[in-house]
Design an enzyme around this catalytic site. Structure first.
Site, PDB file in Angstrom:
ATOM      1  N   ASP A  84      45.026  40.488  43.576  1.00  0.00           N
ATOM      2  CA  ASP A  84      45.633  40.461  42.365  1.00  0.00           C
ATOM      3  C   ASP A  84      46.997  39.850  42.283  1.00  0.00           C
ATOM      4  O   ASP A  84      47.844  40.549  42.563  1.00  0.00           O
ATOM      5  CB  ASP A  84      45.458  41.659  41.461  1.00  0.00           C
ATOM      6  CG  ASP A  84      45.825  41.719  40.201  1.00  0.00           C
ATOM      7  OD1 ASP A  84      46.439  40.993  39.464  1.00  0.00           O
ATOM      8  OD2 ASP A  84      44.978  42.625  39.361  1.00  0.00           O
ATOM      9  N   ASP A  95      47.768  35.795  35.192  1.00  0.00           N
ATOM     10  CA  ASP A  95      47.293  36.588  35.897  1.00  0.00           C
ATOM     11  C   ASP A  95      45.747  36.498  36.232  1.00  0.00           C
ATOM     12  O   ASP A  95      44.980  36.050  35.524  1.00  0.00           O
ATOM     13  CB  ASP A  95      47.409  38.091  35.034  1.00  0.00           C
ATOM     14  CG  ASP A  95      47.256  39.279  35.507  1.00  0.00           C
ATOM     15  OD1 ASP A  95      46.678  39.454  36.762  1.00  0.00           O
ATOM     16  OD2 ASP A  95      47.182  40.234  34.796  1.00  0.00           O
ATOM     17  N   HIS A 155      44.664  42.814  29.062  1.00  0.00           N
ATOM     18  CA  HIS A 155      45.944  42.915  28.085  1.00  0.00           C
ATOM     19  C   HIS A 155      46.488  41.436  27.574  1.00  0.00           C
ATOM     20  O   HIS A 155      46.169  40.617  28.493  1.00  0.00           O
ATOM     21  CB  HIS A 155      46.908  43.464  29.117  1.00  0.00           C
ATOM     22  CG  HIS A 155      47.103  42.831  30.523  1.00  0.00           C
ATOM     23  ND1 HIS A 155      47.846  41.862  30.807  1.00  0.00           N
ATOM     24  CD2 HIS A 155      46.239  43.305  31.588  1.00  0.00           C
ATOM     25  CE1 HIS A 155      47.593  41.330  32.204  1.00  0.00           C
ATOM     26  NE2 HIS A 155      46.822  42.082  32.562  1.00  0.00           N
ATOM     27  N   HIS A 163      52.279  42.871  30.181  1.00  0.00           N
ATOM     28  CA  HIS A 163      51.377  43.714  29.065  1.00  0.00           C
ATOM     29  C   HIS A 163      52.178  43.489  27.893  1.00  0.00           C
ATOM     30  O   HIS A 163      53.108  43.984  27.596  1.00  0.00           O
ATOM     31  CB  HIS A 163      51.313  45.139  29.485  1.00  0.00           C
ATOM     32  CG  HIS A 163      50.272  45.391  30.782  1.00  0.00           C
ATOM     33  ND1 HIS A 163      49.189  45.616  30.471  1.00  0.00           N
ATOM     34  CD2 HIS A 163      50.390  44.889  31.924  1.00  0.00           C
ATOM     35  CE1 HIS A 163      48.464  45.626  31.763  1.00  0.00           C
ATOM     36  NE2 HIS A 163      49.204  45.361  32.691  1.00  0.00           N
ATOM     37  N   GLU A 188      39.583  41.519  32.584  1.00  0.00           N
ATOM     38  CA  GLU A 188      39.581  41.857  33.928  1.00  0.00           C
ATOM     39  C   GLU A 188      38.825  43.293  34.026  1.00  0.00           C
ATOM     40  O   GLU A 188      39.107  44.343  34.249  1.00  0.00           O
ATOM     41  CB  GLU A 188      40.980  42.295  34.512  1.00  0.00           C
ATOM     42  CG  GLU A 188      41.709  43.129  33.800  1.00  0.00           C
ATOM     43  CD  GLU A 188      43.206  43.285  34.479  1.00  0.00           C
ATOM     44  OE1 GLU A 188      42.999  43.376  35.600  1.00  0.00           O
ATOM     45  OE2 GLU A 188      44.232  43.030  33.902  1.00  0.00           O
ATOM     46  N   GLU A 282      39.316  38.654  37.425  1.00  0.00           N
ATOM     47  CA  GLU A 282      40.293  38.446  36.340  1.00  0.00           C
ATOM     48  C   GLU A 282      40.549  37.061  36.103  1.00  0.00           C
ATOM     49  O   GLU A 282      40.874  36.198  36.851  1.00  0.00           O
ATOM     50  CB  GLU A 282      41.521  39.063  36.521  1.00  0.00           C
ATOM     51  CG  GLU A 282      42.471  39.170  35.602  1.00  0.00           C
ATOM     52  CD  GLU A 282      43.705  40.078  35.705  1.00  0.00           C
ATOM     53  OE1 GLU A 282      44.073  40.359  36.869  1.00  0.00           O
ATOM     54  OE2 GLU A 282      44.385  40.307  34.602  1.00  0.00           O
TER      55      GLU A 282
HETATM   56 MN    MN Z   1      45.933  41.172  37.402  1.00  0.00          MN
HETATM   57 MN    MN Z   2      45.830  41.741  34.397  1.00  0.00          MN
END
Ligand code: MN
Ligand code: MN
Length: 296
Positions: A84, A95, A155, A163, A188, A282
């Site tokens: 990640d 992200d 998010h 976030h 995600e 994600e």
């Molecule tokens: Mn992530």
């Molecule tokens: Mn994330």
């Protein structure tokens, strides 16, 4: 000014390129640290910076684990591996995450987790409540007998914020906010076998931190460290590995003191409560004038 700043698109393009490289690169025998350094070098070579420390989640380790210098762990043939990571360009965060396995036992779990992400992307649009996206993710998982992790969510992201306020749950929740034009957000899905508890709990380890407040403590070594981190991270998360030199061998005590003073926040490693493996995919999406775009 464009509804979606160009920096978000640049950030997403770099994330997508690195994501493709990571999927090819991960293999059994590779070190966790080697994987992180690979990701971070790929980001740097494209003139960008990590949005947060590269996370390595193996099996039941679900999120927020960033290996430190000296970590000798290597990926095994039997593992379910999650990488990640994110990129920021002038603070604009994207992200992403991929799961990789060489264990055929996990093939279906990974396949369905990726399908659940695609279902989420197909559902996300202007005026849809985020709980509706969660319902579709959960439905896709349940069709194959899997559970979603109920206390981890997607998010919204924003400049210098990983976030940014709205959550995109991995199950149906009533009364959630709607997506709006101009929103940039990560979806995600986290999936785990039907026998699992289906939620994560804190592990005793913390490897990811961010600056929570800027106030002088009057203690020179603390103030110097906070200034140094603020200079390159602002409110974005960091990991002690990046400051090994400044921290010397005493990062635990220095960070511990800053956490106690509430100047730094720690994000404990999260593990699936029943010890079952978790898969995650994600992407970061945006709703621009024309509709939905996948940035990563
Ligand atoms: Mn992530
Ligand atoms: Mn994330």
């Amino acid at each position: 000014m464009a509804l979606i700043p160009q920096e978000f698109r640049t950030s997403g393009k770099i994330t997508a390129e690195v994501r493709a490289r990571v999927k090819e690169k991960i293999r059994p025998g590779m070190g966790y640290l080697e994987a992180c350094e690979f990701v971070e070098e790929e980001i740097a070579s494209r003139g960008a910076s990590p949005a947060f420390p590269t996370g390595i989640g193996v099996n039941q380790v679900t999120a927020h684990y960033a290996p430190q210098t000296g970590d000798g762990s290597v990926f095994k043939e039997t593992d379910l591996i999650k990488v990640d990571f994110g990129v920021h360009v002038d603070g604009y965060v994207t992200d992403t995450a991929v799961s990789v396995t060489f264990n055929p036992e996990y093939n279906l779990l990974l396949e369905v987790a990726e399908r659940a992400l695609n279902v989420a992307i197909a559902t996300a649009r202007k005026e849809v409540r985020t709980g509706e996206i969660g319902r579709e993710i959960h439905r896709e998982a349940a069709r194959f007998g899997f559970k979603t992790i109920e206390n981890l969510t997607g998010h919204t992201v924003d400049r210098y914020q990983v976030h940014a306020g709205k959550s995109i749950p991995n199950l149906y929740l009533p009364g959630m906010q709607s997506l709006k034009k101009g929103d940039v957000f990560a979806v995600e899905p986290f999936l785990t076998p039907g026998r699992a508890a289906g939620y994560v709990v804190d592990a005793p380890t913390t490897t990811i931190y961010s600056i929570a407040a800027r106030k002088k403590t009057g203690v020179d070594e603390l103030d110097r460290f906070v200034d140094r981190v603020w200079e390159d991270r602002k409110t974005l998360p960091f990991t002690p590995r990046w400051y090994a030199e400044e921290l010397g061998g005493k990062h635990e005590s220095l960070l511990g003191r800053l956490v106690a003073k509430k100047l730094v926040r720690g994000y404990p490693t999260l593990v699936e409560a029943s010890g079952n493996p978790v898969a995650q995919f994600e992407h970061t999406l945006a709703i621009d004038e024309a509709g939905l775009v996948v940035l990563t």
